[in-house]
Design a protein around this motif. Structure first.
Motif, PDB file in Angstrom:
ATOM      1  N   ASP A  45      -7.329  12.900  -3.603  1.00 38.47           N
ATOM      2  CA  ASP A  45      -6.354  11.911  -3.174  1.00 38.47           C
ATOM      3  C   ASP A  45      -6.323  10.742  -4.140  1.00 38.47           C
ATOM      4  O   ASP A  45      -7.359  10.300  -4.620  1.00 38.47           O
ATOM      5  CB  ASP A  45      -6.692  11.405  -1.768  1.00 38.47           C
ATOM      6  CG  ASP A  45      -6.557  12.495  -0.723  1.00 38.47           C
ATOM      7  OD1 ASP A  45      -5.700  13.381  -0.909  1.00 38.47           O
ATOM      8  OD2 ASP A  45      -7.318  12.471   0.256  1.00 38.47           O
ATOM      9  N   PRO A  46      -5.117  10.216  -4.409  1.00 41.42           N
ATOM     10  CA  PRO A  46      -5.028   9.039  -5.278  1.00 41.42           C
ATOM     11  C   PRO A  46      -5.849   7.893  -4.706  1.00 41.42           C
ATOM     12  O   PRO A  46      -5.931   7.702  -3.506  1.00 41.42           O
ATOM     13  CB  PRO A  46      -3.542   8.701  -5.270  1.00 41.42           C
ATOM     14  CG  PRO A  46      -2.856   9.943  -4.817  1.00 41.42           C
ATOM     15  CD  PRO A  46      -3.832  10.664  -3.927  1.00 41.42           C
ATOM     16  N   VAL A  47      -6.449   7.139  -5.595  1.00 38.95           N
ATOM     17  CA  VAL A  47      -7.256   6.001  -5.196  1.00 38.95           C
ATOM     18  C   VAL A  47      -6.449   4.744  -5.494  1.00 38.95           C
ATOM     19  O   VAL A  47      -5.903   4.595  -6.586  1.00 38.95           O
ATOM     20  CB  VAL A  47      -8.608   6.005  -5.941  1.00 38.95           C
ATOM     21  CG1 VAL A  47      -9.397   4.751  -5.644  1.00 38.95           C
ATOM     22  CG2 VAL A  47      -9.397   7.241  -5.543  1.00 38.95           C
ATOM     23  N   GLY A  48      -6.389   3.834  -4.511  1.00 39.02           N
ATOM     24  CA  GLY A  48      -5.534   2.655  -4.597  1.00 39.02           C
ATOM     25  C   GLY A  48      -5.643   1.836  -5.851  1.00 39.02           C
ATOM     26  O   GLY A  48      -4.645   1.393  -6.394  1.00 39.02           O
ATOM     27  N   ASP A  49      -6.846   1.592  -6.352  1.00 41.36           N
ATOM     28  CA  ASP A  49      -6.989   0.727  -7.514  1.00 41.36           C
ATOM     29  C   ASP A  49      -7.175   1.503  -8.818  1.00 41.36           C
ATOM     30  O   ASP A  49      -7.518   0.924  -9.840  1.00 41.36           O
ATOM     31  CB  ASP A  49      -8.139  -0.250  -7.304  1.00 41.36           C
ATOM     32  CG  ASP A  49      -9.481   0.440  -7.110  1.00 41.36           C
ATOM     33  OD1 ASP A  49      -9.506   1.670  -6.936  1.00 41.36           O
ATOM     34  OD2 ASP A  49     -10.507  -0.267  -7.131  1.00 41.36           O
ATOM     35  N   CYS A  50      -6.939   2.799  -8.807  1.00 41.28           N
ATOM     36  CA  CYS A  50      -7.083   3.613 -10.022  1.00 41.28           C
ATOM     37  C   CYS A  50      -5.805   3.529 -10.851  1.00 41.28           C
ATOM     38  O   CYS A  50      -4.749   3.984 -10.420  1.00 41.28           O
ATOM     39  CB  CYS A  50      -7.395   5.070  -9.648  1.00 41.28           C
ATOM     40  SG  CYS A  50      -7.463   6.163 -11.085  1.00 41.28           S
ATOM     41  N   ILE A  51      -5.900   2.951 -12.035  1.00 38.85           N
ATOM     42  CA  ILE A  51      -4.728   2.792 -12.892  1.00 38.85           C
ATOM     43  C   ILE A  51      -4.141   4.144 -13.278  1.00 38.85           C
ATOM     44  O   ILE A  51      -2.920   4.287 -13.373  1.00 38.85           O
ATOM     45  CB  ILE A  51      -5.027   1.925 -14.136  1.00 38.85           C
ATOM     46  CG1 ILE A  51      -3.759   1.645 -14.941  1.00 38.85           C
ATOM     47  CG2 ILE A  51      -6.093   2.570 -15.013  1.00 38.85           C
ATOM     48  CD1 ILE A  51      -2.670   0.920 -14.197  1.00 38.85           C
ATOM     49  N   PHE A  52      -4.979   5.154 -13.481  1.00 38.78           N
ATOM     50  CA  PHE A  52      -4.434   6.460 -13.855  1.00 38.78           C
ATOM     51  C   PHE A  52      -3.695   7.105 -12.698  1.00 38.78           C
ATOM     52  O   PHE A  52      -2.671   7.760 -12.893  1.00 38.78           O
ATOM     53  CB  PHE A  52      -5.526   7.376 -14.404  1.00 38.78           C
ATOM     54  CG  PHE A  52      -6.033   6.960 -15.768  1.00 38.78           C
ATOM     55  CD1 PHE A  52      -5.390   5.996 -16.528  1.00 38.78           C
ATOM     56  CD2 PHE A  52      -7.168   7.540 -16.283  1.00 38.78           C
ATOM     57  CE1 PHE A  52      -5.856   5.617 -17.771  1.00 38.78           C
ATOM     58  CE2 PHE A  52      -7.649   7.178 -17.545  1.00 38.78           C
ATOM     59  CZ  PHE A  52      -6.997   6.213 -18.279  1.00 38.78           C
ATOM     60  N   CYS A  53      -4.169   6.919 -11.470  1.00 36.88           N
ATOM     61  CA  CYS A  53      -3.428   7.413 -10.304  1.00 36.88           C
ATOM     62  C   CYS A  53      -2.080   6.702 -10.211  1.00 36.88           C
ATOM     63  O   CYS A  53      -1.059   7.325  -9.909  1.00 36.88           O
ATOM     64  CB  CYS A  53      -4.224   7.213  -9.016  1.00 36.88           C
ATOM     65  SG  CYS A  53      -5.595   8.375  -8.816  1.00 36.88           S
ATOM     66  N   ALA A  54      -2.064   5.390 -10.491  1.00 40.60           N
ATOM     67  CA  ALA A  54      -0.808   4.643 -10.464  1.00 40.60           C
ATOM     68  C   ALA A  54       0.160   5.166 -11.519  1.00 40.60           C
ATOM     69  O   ALA A  54       1.360   5.319 -11.254  1.00 40.60           O
ATOM     70  CB  ALA A  54      -1.086   3.155 -10.668  1.00 40.60           C
ATOM     71  N   ILE A  55      -0.339   5.476 -12.701  1.00 43.03           N
ATOM     72  CA  ILE A  55       0.527   6.024 -13.760  1.00 43.03           C
ATOM     73  C   ILE A  55       1.043   7.393 -13.350  1.00 43.03           C
ATOM     74  O   ILE A  55       2.247   7.671 -13.449  1.00 43.03           O
ATOM     75  CB  ILE A  55      -0.238   6.074 -15.104  1.00 43.03           C
ATOM     76  CG1 ILE A  55      -0.467   4.655 -15.628  1.00 43.03           C
ATOM     77  CG2 ILE A  55       0.523   6.915 -16.129  1.00 43.03           C
ATOM     78  CD1 ILE A  55      -1.406   4.561 -16.816  1.00 43.03           C
ATOM     79  N   VAL A  56       0.156   8.259 -12.876  1.00 43.14           N
ATOM     80  CA  VAL A  56       0.543   9.608 -12.446  1.00 43.14           C
ATOM     81  C   VAL A  56       1.616   9.551 -11.363  1.00 43.14           C
ATOM     82  O   VAL A  56       2.553  10.349 -11.350  1.00 43.14           O
ATOM     83  CB  VAL A  56      -0.700  10.399 -11.956  1.00 43.14           C
ATOM     84  CG1 VAL A  56      -0.305  11.611 -11.145  1.00 43.14           C
ATOM     85  CG2 VAL A  56      -1.577  10.803 -13.144  1.00 43.14           C
ATOM     86  N   ASN A  57       1.515   8.571 -10.473  1.00 44.55           N
ATOM     87  CA  ASN A  57       2.460   8.447  -9.361  1.00 44.55           C
ATOM     88  C   ASN A  57       3.684   7.594  -9.684  1.00 44.55           C
ATOM     89  O   ASN A  57       4.475   7.284  -8.798  1.00 44.55           O
ATOM     90  CB  ASN A  57       1.738   7.897  -8.129  1.00 44.55           C
ATOM     91  CG  ASN A  57       0.752   8.889  -7.576  1.00 44.55           C
ATOM     92  OD1 ASN A  57       1.043  10.074  -7.488  1.00 44.55           O
ATOM     93  ND2 ASN A  57      -0.438   8.414  -7.223  1.00 44.55           N
ATOM     94  N   GLY A  58       3.845   7.200 -10.961  1.00 46.60           N
ATOM     95  CA  GLY A  58       5.015   6.433 -11.367  1.00 46.60           C
ATOM     96  C   GLY A  58       4.989   4.984 -10.921  1.00 46.60           C
ATOM     97  O   GLY A  58       6.027   4.317 -10.936  1.00 46.60           O
ATOM     98  N   GLN A  59       3.835   4.470 -10.546  1.00 43.60           N
ATOM     99  CA  GLN A  59       3.724   3.088 -10.071  1.00 43.60           C
ATOM    100  C   GLN A  59       3.280   2.140 -11.179  1.00 43.60           C
ATOM    101  O   GLN A  59       3.185   0.935 -10.943  1.00 43.60           O
ATOM    102  CB  GLN A  59       2.742   3.027  -8.895  1.00 43.60           C
ATOM    103  CG  GLN A  59       3.207   3.865  -7.722  1.00 43.60           C
ATOM    104  CD  GLN A  59       2.093   4.107  -6.711  1.00 43.60           C
ATOM    105  OE1 GLN A  59       0.905   4.063  -7.038  1.00 43.60           O
ATOM    106  NE2 GLN A  59       2.478   4.385  -5.484  1.00 43.60           N
ATOM    107  N   ALA A  60       2.984   2.663 -12.340  1.00 36.09           N
ATOM    108  CA  ALA A  60       2.620   1.851 -13.503  1.00 36.09           C
ATOM    109  C   ALA A  60       3.241   2.512 -14.731  1.00 36.09           C
ATOM    110  O   ALA A  60       3.439   3.723 -14.760  1.00 36.09           O
ATOM    111  CB  ALA A  60       1.100   1.762 -13.648  1.00 36.09           C
TER     112      ALA A  60
END
Length: 149
Positions: A9-24
């Motif tokens: 599961d994506p982790v809230g403060d993980c920058i790579f999860c944010a990039i993968v999910n289009g949030q960064a």
């Protein structure tokens, strides 16, 4: 998994999860159902790529083998692409840091693939020393005892 995050599961403060999910933001080079490849924001050299699995996994032990194989396959393909890209590239480093002691800065598995050339400023330094066969054999036995398929 001791005190590590649960993989998957994506982790809230993980920058790579944010990039993968289009949030960064990221400068994406390649994407498929398993990985995202993008330019490192603070590159060792121009062309420095990160191959990041879409699934959140802190370290190699948390990553399923099929995803791990795909990360390395895409890393290999990216190395070939760098050599053909026209960017300065007289060699390639493929680097994965697993754990803080190994200099992993983002707690999400990622493979660095970056061009090398003389004078680029990147170094790997250690106290290189030949070890006795007795010590090497003892270390090999320890790893063999822990190896599972």
């Amino acid at each position: 998994m001791s005190e590590r995050e649960e993989p998957g599961d994506p982790v809230g403060d993980c920058i790579f999860c944010a990039i993968v999910n289009g949030q960064a933001e990221a400068s994406v080079v390649h994407e498929d159902d398993v990985v995202l490849v993008f330019m490192d924001l603070a590159p060792v050299t121009p062309g420095h790529l990160l191959v990041v699995p879409r699934v959140h996994a802190v370290g190699l032990e948390d990553l399923d083998e099929a995803t791990g194989r795909h990360v390395w396959t895409i890393g290999h393909q990216m190395a070939k692409a760098l050599r053909r890209s026209g960017l300065r590239c007289e060699g390639i480093n493929v680097f994965l840091a697993d754990g803080e002691a190994a200099f992993q800065e983002v707690p999400h598995v990622h493979l660095h693939v970056f061009p090398r050339f003389p004078g680029d400023g990147f170094t790997i330094d250690a106290r290189w020393a030949v070890r006795s066969r007795e010590l090497l054999n003892a270390e090999a036995t320890a790893v063999q005892g822990a190896f599972t398929t």
